[in-house]
Write a protein that holds these residues in place. Structure first.
Motif, PDB file in Angstrom:
ATOM      1  N   CYS A  54       0.850  -1.440   0.059  1.00 40.69           N
ATOM      2  CA  CYS A  54      -0.147  -0.245  -0.093  1.00 40.69           C
ATOM      3  C   CYS A  54       0.763   1.263  -0.087  1.00 40.69           C
ATOM      4  O   CYS A  54       1.543   1.467   0.926  1.00 40.69           O
ATOM      5  CB  CYS A  54      -0.755   0.168   1.263  1.00 40.69           C
ATOM      6  N   CYS A  57      -3.366   5.974   1.790  1.00 43.71           N
ATOM      7  CA  CYS A  57      -4.466   5.921   1.832  1.00 43.71           C
ATOM      8  C   CYS A  57      -5.086   6.719   2.191  1.00 43.71           C
ATOM      9  O   CYS A  57      -4.383   7.551   3.485  1.00 43.71           O
ATOM     10  CB  CYS A  57      -4.520   4.156   3.283  1.00 43.71           C
ATOM     11  N   PHE A  89      -7.557   3.660  -1.406  1.00 39.85           N
ATOM     12  CA  PHE A  89      -6.090   3.419  -1.025  1.00 39.85           C
ATOM     13  C   PHE A  89      -5.598   2.668  -2.738  1.00 39.85           C
ATOM     14  O   PHE A  89      -5.768   2.969  -3.904  1.00 39.85           O
ATOM     15  CB  PHE A  89      -5.742   2.319  -0.066  1.00 39.85           C
ATOM     16  N   PHE A  91      -1.739   1.544  -4.079  1.00 39.48           N
ATOM     17  CA  PHE A  91      -0.503   0.031  -3.948  1.00 39.48           C
ATOM     18  C   PHE A  91      -0.233   0.479  -5.162  1.00 39.48           C
ATOM     19  O   PHE A  91      -0.426   0.534  -6.393  1.00 39.48           O
ATOM     20  CB  PHE A  91      -1.234  -1.460  -3.318  1.00 39.48           C
TER      21      PHE A  91
END
Length: 196
Positions: A54, A57, A89, A91
């Motif tokens: 990630c 966020c 979020f 990633f």
């Protein structure tokens, strides 16, 4: 300034101890600040591994509608219904398996596969063009802000979340940045807990 070891005021440097040693020996401001890069996101089954990749966020943010009551020439404001803004979020797409130099073998991103499976199979059955039962795709999530040694400072329990939007980055021959995927999570409720 929090997070830095500095004298409390300018008069401190005029003390005899400072003039003799050249360093300040009095009280310092050693308050530690929360850092935005210290956090952990977990989405219970099937996305436990998303926390490892990630990049960023958002935190759950409540909004409350206002009710306007008219009383003669006055307007009185009262809190109305509450709602939670979706969280996002992002990633990194991380390839696994195969040989990244020769391209031989199957190279996949397990996290991306799980996200698309959650959206395209568990939540919506694309073959039938219909939603599956809510109990199949509702997931619980937990977002924690951490201190410098990995202990939680704030914990957000996120209930009944589902992927509202999945946004992969655009492709371009003129760009060499790492590919990312941004997921917008809709949820019904969240609970905040102070851990320290």
């Amino acid at each position: 300034m929090p997070g830095f070891n500095i004298p409390l005021n300018a008069k401190c440097v005029d003390t005899d101890a400072f003039k003799e040693s050249g360093t300040y020996v009095g009280p310092h401001n050693t308050v530690e600040t929360a850092r935005v890069h210290r956090y952990r996101l977990e989405i219970l089954e099937p996305l436990q591994s998303v926390v490892l990749f990630c990049e960023k966020c958002t935190r759950p943010t409540p909004e409350i509608d206002e009710i306007v009551i008219h009383n003669g020439q006055d307007e009185i404001y009262r809190p109305g219904k509450q709602r939670w803004s979706p969280i996002e979020f992002t990633f990194y797409e991380k390839l696994r398996g195969g040989d990244p130099l020769t391209g031989i073998g199957d190279q996949t991103d397990e996290t991306a596969e799980l996200i698309y499976k959650w959206w395209g199979e568990t939540m919506i059955d694309l073959t039938r063009s219909a939603h599956n039962p809510v109990k199949d795709y509702y997931k619980q999530a937990q977002l924690q802000m951490l201190d410098g040694v990995g202990n939680p400072v704030w914990t957000y329990f996120i209930y009944d979340c589902w992927p509202q939007k999945v946004s992969p980055t655009d492709l371009s021959y003129s760009d060499s940045e790492i590919a990312t995927i941004t997921v917008t999570l809709r949820f019904n409720k969240a609970q905040e807990r102070r851990d320290k």
